[in-house]
Design a protein around this motif. Structure first.
Motif, PDB file in Angstrom:
ATOM      1  N   ILE A 143       0.834  -1.203   0.000  1.00 22.88           N
ATOM      2  CA  ILE A 143       0.000   0.000   0.000  1.00 22.88           C
ATOM      3  C   ILE A 143       0.868   1.251   0.000  1.00 22.88           C
ATOM      4  O   ILE A 143       0.621   2.185  -0.777  1.00 22.88           O
ATOM      5  N   ILE A 144       1.884   1.294   0.835  1.00 18.76           N
ATOM      6  CA  ILE A 144       2.702   2.507   0.889  1.00 18.76           C
ATOM      7  C   ILE A 144       3.507   2.673  -0.395  1.00 18.76           C
ATOM      8  O   ILE A 144       3.764   3.794  -0.834  1.00 18.76           O
ATOM      9  N   ARG A 145       3.853   1.579  -1.049  1.00 18.88           N
ATOM     10  CA  ARG A 145       4.529   1.688  -2.344  1.00 18.88           C
ATOM     11  C   ARG A 145       3.588   2.286  -3.383  1.00 18.88           C
ATOM     12  O   ARG A 145       3.989   3.132  -4.185  1.00 18.88           O
ATOM     13  N   LYS A 146       2.337   1.867  -3.384  1.00 19.28           N
ATOM     14  CA  LYS A 146       1.362   2.409  -4.337  1.00 19.28           C
ATOM     15  C   LYS A 146       1.123   3.895  -4.098  1.00 19.28           C
ATOM     16  O   LYS A 146       0.977   4.671  -5.046  1.00 19.28           O
ATOM     17  N   VAL A 147       1.059   4.306  -2.843  1.00 14.68           N
ATOM     18  CA  VAL A 147       0.864   5.723  -2.529  1.00 14.68           C
ATOM     19  C   VAL A 147       2.094   6.526  -2.937  1.00 14.68           C
ATOM     20  O   VAL A 147       1.976   7.655  -3.406  1.00 14.68           O
ATOM     21  N   TYR A 148       3.271   5.946  -2.782  1.00 12.51           N
ATOM     22  CA  TYR A 148       4.513   6.606  -3.196  1.00 12.51           C
ATOM     23  C   TYR A 148       4.508   6.839  -4.711  1.00 12.51           C
ATOM     24  O   TYR A 148       4.850   7.923  -5.184  1.00 12.51           O
ATOM     25  N   LEU A 149       4.135   5.815  -5.466  1.00 11.97           N
ATOM     26  CA  LEU A 149       4.177   5.904  -6.919  1.00 11.97           C
ATOM     27  C   LEU A 149       3.084   6.799  -7.488  1.00 11.97           C
ATOM     28  O   LEU A 149       3.258   7.390  -8.554  1.00 11.97           O
ATOM     29  N   ARG A 150       1.970   6.895  -6.788  1.00 11.06           N
ATOM     30  CA  ARG A 150       0.852   7.699  -7.295  1.00 11.06           C
ATOM     31  C   ARG A 150       0.273   8.529  -6.160  1.00 11.06           C
ATOM     32  O   ARG A 150      -0.673   8.092  -5.475  1.00 11.06           O
ATOM     33  N   PRO A 151       0.804   9.734  -5.931  1.00 10.93           N
ATOM     34  CA  PRO A 151       0.296  10.585  -4.845  1.00 10.93           C
ATOM     35  C   PRO A 151      -1.171  10.950  -5.072  1.00 10.93           C
ATOM     36  O   PRO A 151      -1.626  11.106  -6.194  1.00 10.93           O
ATOM     37  N   GLY A 152      -1.903  11.074  -3.978  1.00  6.24           N
ATOM     38  CA  GLY A 152      -3.329  11.382  -4.067  1.00  6.24           C
ATOM     39  C   GLY A 152      -4.199  10.145  -4.105  1.00  6.24           C
ATOM     40  O   GLY A 152      -5.404  10.244  -4.283  1.00  6.24           O
ATOM     41  N   THR A 153      -3.604   8.997  -3.943  1.00  2.00           N
ATOM     42  CA  THR A 153      -4.359   7.743  -3.960  1.00  2.00           C
ATOM     43  C   THR A 153      -5.159   7.609  -2.675  1.00  2.00           C
ATOM     44  O   THR A 153      -4.646   7.843  -1.589  1.00  2.00           O
ATOM     45  N   GLY A 154      -6.410   7.227  -2.813  1.00  2.00           N
ATOM     46  CA  GLY A 154      -7.277   7.055  -1.662  1.00  2.00           C
ATOM     47  C   GLY A 154      -7.614   5.603  -1.419  1.00  2.00           C
ATOM     48  O   GLY A 154      -7.137   4.699  -2.108  1.00  2.00           O
ATOM     49  N   VAL A 155      -8.481   5.399  -0.461  1.00  2.00           N
ATOM     50  CA  VAL A 155      -8.866   4.033  -0.080  1.00  2.00           C
ATOM     51  C   VAL A 155      -9.614   3.347  -1.220  1.00  2.00           C
ATOM     52  O   VAL A 155      -9.404   2.165  -1.498  1.00  2.00           O
ATOM     53  N   GLY A 156     -10.477   4.074  -1.921  1.00  2.00           N
ATOM     54  CA  GLY A 156     -11.257   3.487  -3.014  1.00  2.00           C
ATOM     55  C   GLY A 156     -10.392   2.967  -4.149  1.00  2.00           C
ATOM     56  O   GLY A 156     -10.628   1.886  -4.693  1.00  2.00           O
ATOM     57  N   ALA A 157      -9.384   3.731  -4.515  1.00  2.00           N
ATOM     58  CA  ALA A 157      -8.480   3.291  -5.582  1.00  2.00           C
ATOM     59  C   ALA A 157      -7.683   2.072  -5.147  1.00  2.00           C
ATOM     60  O   ALA A 157      -7.441   1.160  -5.948  1.00  2.00           O
ATOM     61  N   LEU A 158      -7.282   2.049  -3.887  1.00  2.00           N
ATOM     62  CA  LEU A 158      -6.538   0.894  -3.388  1.00  2.00           C
ATOM     63  C   LEU A 158      -7.433  -0.338  -3.270  1.00  2.00           C
ATOM     64  O   LEU A 158      -6.967  -1.468  -3.434  1.00  2.00           O
ATOM     65  N   GLN A 159      -8.716  -0.130  -3.002  1.00  2.00           N
ATOM     66  CA  GLN A 159      -9.648  -1.257  -2.983  1.00  2.00           C
ATOM     67  C   GLN A 159      -9.694  -1.917  -4.357  1.00  2.00           C
ATOM     68  O   GLN A 159      -9.692  -3.143  -4.462  1.00  2.00           O
ATOM     69  N   LYS A 160      -9.744  -1.106  -5.395  1.00  2.00           N
ATOM     70  CA  LYS A 160      -9.767  -1.652  -6.752  1.00  2.00           C
ATOM     71  C   LYS A 160      -8.459  -2.361  -7.071  1.00  2.00           C
ATOM     72  O   LYS A 160      -8.439  -3.417  -7.694  1.00  2.00           O
ATOM     73  N   ARG A 161      -7.350  -1.796  -6.643  1.00  2.00           N
ATOM     74  CA  ARG A 161      -6.033  -2.362  -6.923  1.00  2.00           C
ATOM     75  C   ARG A 161      -5.851  -3.720  -6.260  1.00  2.00           C
ATOM     76  O   ARG A 161      -5.301  -4.639  -6.848  1.00  2.00           O
ATOM     77  N   PHE A 162      -6.317  -3.860  -5.029  1.00  2.00           N
ATOM     78  CA  PHE A 162      -6.117  -5.096  -4.284  1.00  2.00           C
ATOM     79  C   PHE A 162      -7.319  -6.033  -4.371  1.00  2.00           C
ATOM     80  O   PHE A 162      -7.336  -7.071  -3.713  1.00  2.00           O
ATOM     81  N   GLY A 163      -8.307  -5.688  -5.163  1.00  2.00           N
ATOM     82  CA  GLY A 163      -9.469  -6.551  -5.360  1.00  2.00           C
ATOM     83  C   GLY A 163      -9.117  -7.734  -6.247  1.00  2.00           C
ATOM     84  O   GLY A 163      -7.982  -7.915  -6.670  1.00  2.00           O
ATOM     85  N   GLY A 164     -10.120  -8.530  -6.541  1.00  2.00           N
ATOM     86  CA  GLY A 164      -9.859  -9.708  -7.354  1.00  2.00           C
ATOM     87  C   GLY A 164     -11.108 -10.199  -8.044  1.00  2.00           C
ATOM     88  O   GLY A 164     -12.148  -9.539  -8.083  1.00  2.00           O
ATOM     89  N   CYS A 165     -10.997 -11.383  -8.574  1.00  2.00           N
ATOM     90  CA  CYS A 165     -12.064 -11.997  -9.345  1.00  2.00           C
ATOM     91  C   CYS A 165     -13.050 -12.690  -8.398  1.00  2.00           C
ATOM     92  O   CYS A 165     -12.654 -13.509  -7.568  1.00  2.00           O
ATOM     93  N   TYR A 166     -14.322 -12.336  -8.536  1.00  2.00           N
ATOM     94  CA  TYR A 166     -15.361 -12.933  -7.708  1.00  2.00           C
ATOM     95  C   TYR A 166     -16.053 -14.009  -8.516  1.00  2.00           C
ATOM     96  O   TYR A 166     -16.746 -13.730  -9.492  1.00  2.00           O
ATOM     97  N   ARG A 167     -15.844 -15.263  -8.115  1.00  2.00           N
ATOM     98  CA  ARG A 167     -16.411 -16.396  -8.844  1.00  2.00           C
ATOM     99  C   ARG A 167     -17.817 -16.676  -8.312  1.00  2.00           C
ATOM    100  O   ARG A 167     -17.998 -16.909  -7.134  1.00  2.00           O
ATOM    101  N   ARG A 168     -18.783 -16.642  -9.214  1.00  2.00           N
ATOM    102  CA  ARG A 168     -20.188 -16.737  -8.805  1.00  2.00           C
ATOM    103  C   ARG A 168     -20.863 -18.005  -9.308  1.00  2.00           C
ATOM    104  O   ARG A 168     -22.029 -17.998  -9.666  1.00  2.00           O
TER     105      ARG A 168
END
Length: 148
Positions: free
Chosen positions: A65-90
């Motif tokens: 998470i801190i690496r992602k914030v370093y690389l892209r300043p202004g990153t919030g929780v919502g953007a990180l949720q998308k980044r660390f999300g995954g495939c939902y098998r239904r």
């Protein structure tokens, strides 16, 4: 010190996997980085069936998470949720993307703010503070020259 001159190294200059592993180790040895009690029972998202097997997964996630914030300043929780999300098998229905758990990300971001590694931006989101950038670049320098 060798004959070659050691220049400034940033987080961008080192491989992601090596930096994340090294910084997770730094966080694990830091007494000020507090790990919540619920870490061993929580899932990382709705799309996961079980909690992570690795006992150090919280440190690894925090380093990523801190690496992602370093690389892209202004990153919030919502953007990180998308980044660390995954495939939902239904089942027989088509798979869809599912965001990661926001509580974990928010807790990590708040603990980084308490350590003065990140700070809030004017438009929302977070950026690395001056002391945080110095600390992260120090770890990146150690990774680049195999000092860690």
């Amino acid at each position: 010190m060798s004959d070659e001159r050691k220049t400034g190294v940033t987080v961008r200059d080192v491989p992601a996997a090596k930096f994340i592993a090294a910084y997770a180790d730094v966080l694990k040895n830091n007494d000020k980085f507090v790990v919540p009690k619920w870490v061993d029972t929580v899932k990382t998202g709705v799309h996961k069936e079980l909690a992570p097997y690795d006992p150090d997964w919280y440190y690894i996630r925090a380093a990523a998470i801190i690496r992602k914030v370093y690389l892209r300043p202004g990153t919030g929780v919502g953007a990180l949720q998308k980044r660390f999300g995954g495939c939902y098998r239904r089942g027989s229905r088509p798979e869809i993307h599912q965001d990661a758990a926001s509580g974990i990300i928010r807790t990590i971001m708040r603990s980084f703010e308490d350590l003065k590694l990140t700070e809030q931006t004017e438009k929302g989101g977070r950026k690395i503070s001056r002391t945080g950038q110095q600390a992260l670049d120090l770890v990146a320098h150690q990774v680049a020259y195999d000092e860690l």
